[in-house]
Design an enzyme around this catalytic site. Structure first.
Site, PDB file in Angstrom:
ATOM      1  CG  ASP A  20      -1.408   0.308  -3.372  1.00 47.43           C
ATOM      2  OD1 ASP A  20      -2.565  -0.194  -3.058  1.00 47.43           O
ATOM      3  OD2 ASP A  20      -1.652   1.816  -3.044  1.00 47.43           O
ATOM      4  CG  HIS A  40      -2.198   0.121   1.264  1.00 47.73           C
ATOM      5  ND1 HIS A  40      -2.741   0.313  -0.096  1.00 47.73           N
ATOM      6  CD2 HIS A  40      -2.777   0.776   2.019  1.00 47.73           C
ATOM      7  CE1 HIS A  40      -4.230   0.925  -0.053  1.00 47.73           C
ATOM      8  NE2 HIS A  40      -4.744   1.154   1.166  1.00 47.73           N
ATOM      9  CG  ASN A  51      -9.773   4.146   4.575  1.00 44.23           C
ATOM     10  OD1 ASN A  51      -8.254   4.063   3.261  1.00 44.23           O
ATOM     11  ND2 ASN A  51      -9.784   3.848   5.065  1.00 44.23           N
ATOM     12  CG  ASN A  59     -10.436   2.296   0.556  1.00 44.74           C
ATOM     13  OD1 ASN A  59     -11.661   3.017   0.047  1.00 44.74           O
ATOM     14  ND2 ASN A  59     -11.142   1.977   1.299  1.00 44.74           N
TER      15      ASN A  59
END
Length: 186
Positions: free
Chosen positions: A92, A19, A66, A113
């Site tokens: 990513d 991530h 997020n 997100n």
């Protein structure tokens, strides 16, 4: 001026996870162009410098993935940039094979997100993106566990090359245009 944002999560716990591919590309750009990420502003670790003759702000949001849009909106408002022309987001992508890049001028969040947050906070889908493939998650694995996991030994050298290629793609977007970067890497 360009705002170049790499998405990821702050803290050593997440440092080399899938991530954090966006953070790794920002680190690659910072190293290539001698831009220290030496101050915190706009809810991000930041560095100012020059890439291909253009002023840039490199950003690694510290808001967690997020809420990345908060940092992007804050910087956009401060520097009064047009996201369509002066914002590049690197992140990513599990829909791409390990190490593959996909460059786009605009698009949906595609379930990511961090991108959902940026679209929500900026009010537009029209900003440049450099997506870095981290591979598809295994069938029985939880998505969060996969993206917050580390690359296999075999994937590490592939990803190191991908981070450099993504940094090169950003340089091409700035020095030429997005079409030149897409032609080279898509």
């Amino acid at each position: 001026m360009y705002i170049i944002v790499g998405l990821g999560n702050p803290g050593s716990k997440y440092e080399k996870t899938r991530h954090n591919a966006g953070f790794r590309v920002i680190d690659s750009l910072a190293g290539k162009y001698g831009i220290p990420l030496d101050f915190e502003k706009h809810k991000a670790a930041c560095g100012k410098g020059i890439i291909e003759g253009e002023k840039v702000l490199l950003m690694k949001p510290i808001t967690f993935m997020n809420n990345s849009g908060e940092a992007v909106r804050n910087a956009m408002d401060f520097y009064k940039i047009n996201p369509e022309d002066e914002l590049i987001v690197i992140y990513d992508d599990i829909a791409l094979a390990v190490g593959k890049l996909r460059i786009r001028a605009k698009g949906s969040a595609g379930g990511h997100n961090g991108i959902k947050s940026i679209i929500s906070h900026t009010g537009t889908q029209n900003f440049k993106r450099v997506r870095v493939g981290v591979g598809e998650k295994p069938a029985r694995m939880d998505l969060a566990d996969y993206v917050l996991g580390h690359f296999s030994k075999e994937d590490v050298p592939i990803m190191e090359d991908a981070f450099k290629d993504a940094a090169d793609a950003v340089s091409i977007i700035i020095s030429q245009d997005i079409n030149a970067a897409m032609n080279k890497y898509n």
